[in-house]
Design an enzyme around this catalytic site. Structure first.
Site, short mmCIF file in Angstrom:
data_model
loop_
_atom_site.label_atom_id
_atom_site.label_comp_id
_atom_site.label_asym_id
_atom_site.label_seq_id
_atom_site.Cartn_x
_atom_site.Cartn_y
_atom_site.Cartn_z
N TYR A 1 0.83 -1.20 0.00
CA TYR A 1 0.00 0.00 0.00
C TYR A 1 0.87 1.26 0.00
O TYR A 1 0.67 2.17 -0.80
CB TYR A 1 -0.93 -0.01 1.22
CG TYR A 1 -1.67 1.28 1.43
CD1 TYR A 1 -2.66 1.67 0.54
CD2 TYR A 1 -1.36 2.11 2.50
CE1 TYR A 1 -3.33 2.87 0.71
CE2 TYR A 1 -2.03 3.31 2.67
CZ TYR A 1 -3.01 3.69 1.78
OH TYR A 1 -3.66 4.88 1.95
N GLU B 1 -11.57 5.35 4.55
CA GLU B 1 -11.05 6.21 5.62
C GLU B 1 -12.11 6.42 6.70
O GLU B 1 -11.80 6.45 7.89
CB GLU B 1 -10.56 7.55 5.07
CG GLU B 1 -9.33 7.46 4.20
CD GLU B 1 -8.06 7.00 4.90
OE1 GLU B 1 -8.03 6.92 6.14
OE2 GLU B 1 -7.07 6.73 4.20
N TRP C 1 -5.38 1.31 10.35
CA TRP C 1 -5.49 1.25 8.89
C TRP C 1 -5.21 -0.16 8.38
O TRP C 1 -5.81 -0.60 7.41
CB TRP C 1 -4.55 2.27 8.25
CG TRP C 1 -4.67 2.36 6.77
CD1 TRP C 1 -3.69 2.15 5.86
CD2 TRP C 1 -5.85 2.66 6.00
NE1 TRP C 1 -4.17 2.30 4.58
CE2 TRP C 1 -5.50 2.62 4.64
CE3 TRP C 1 -7.17 2.96 6.33
CZ2 TRP C 1 -6.40 2.87 3.61
CZ3 TRP C 1 -8.08 3.21 5.29
CH2 TRP C 1 -7.69 3.16 3.97
#
Length: 190
Positions: A22, A44, A52
């Site tokens: 990522y 988000e 995350w």
């Protein structure tokens, strides 16, 4: 930056391969595609209060469960679909967050109608030019800024949910409107 065959990344990355991929391939790279922008906005929002990495590990499940983040489909989800999502163990099963996806999809379409695209809207806050910060340490990177405050306030005024300033700053970083790669990271822009 590569030293002694060791790739230097931002300090938050850690050792997990999902994080590395990522970071290396997506984070901080400018995104102009409305479909991808919507996906990141929603992810988000789901990340609020979680790590995350949790969201990244469930990303494919989110894509499957939310029709590949097709905001036009999502905007007209039925209550039965929302009930089904609440039972979906592959995603974060938070009722308010799941309901917010429908509202945000509807508001997203309204912004597209007003600005021609969500891309036009979101990039207008920086006049189409990414902000490239030159942080030397991950501790210098803020959780929010005046820019994220401004965008968050505008999105809330338009009826969006789960778009607080910290969520929006993370979104801006993810889609490359803000580039916060630290200076000794190999992804840093000199």
């Amino acid at each position: 930056m590569v030293t002694n065959n060791i790739i230097k990344r931002c300090g938050w990355v850690g050792k997990d391969e999902i994080y590395k991929k990522y970071h290396d391939e997506e984070w901080g790279k400018p995104v102009y595609d409305d479909n991808i922008l919507f996906e990141f906005l929603i992810l988000e929002g789901f990340q609020a209060g979680l790590s995350w990495i949790t969201i990244l590990k469930k990303r494919e499940n989110f894509r499957k469960s939310f029709d590949n983040f097709d905001y036009k489909k999502i905007a007209s989800y039925s209550q039965q679909k929302l009930n089904d999502l609440l039972l979906d163990e592959g995603i974060v099963r938070n009722k308010l967050k799941i309901q917010s996806v429908v509202v945000n999809a509807q508001k997203y379409i309204e912004i597209q109608m007003e600005f021609g695209s969500f891309c036009n809207y979101i990039w207008s806050f920086v006049n189409g030019n990414p902000i490239i910060n030159k942080w030397s340490n991950i501790k210098e990177v803020p959780a929010s800024t005046e820019l994220s405050d401004k965008i968050s306030k505008d999105l809330k005024k338009r009826g969006f949910k789960f778009v607080g300033t910290t969520i929006i700053y993370a979104f801006l970083q993810a889609v490359g409107i803000v580039n916060d790669h630290i200076t000794d990271c190999f992804c840093s822009i000199s």
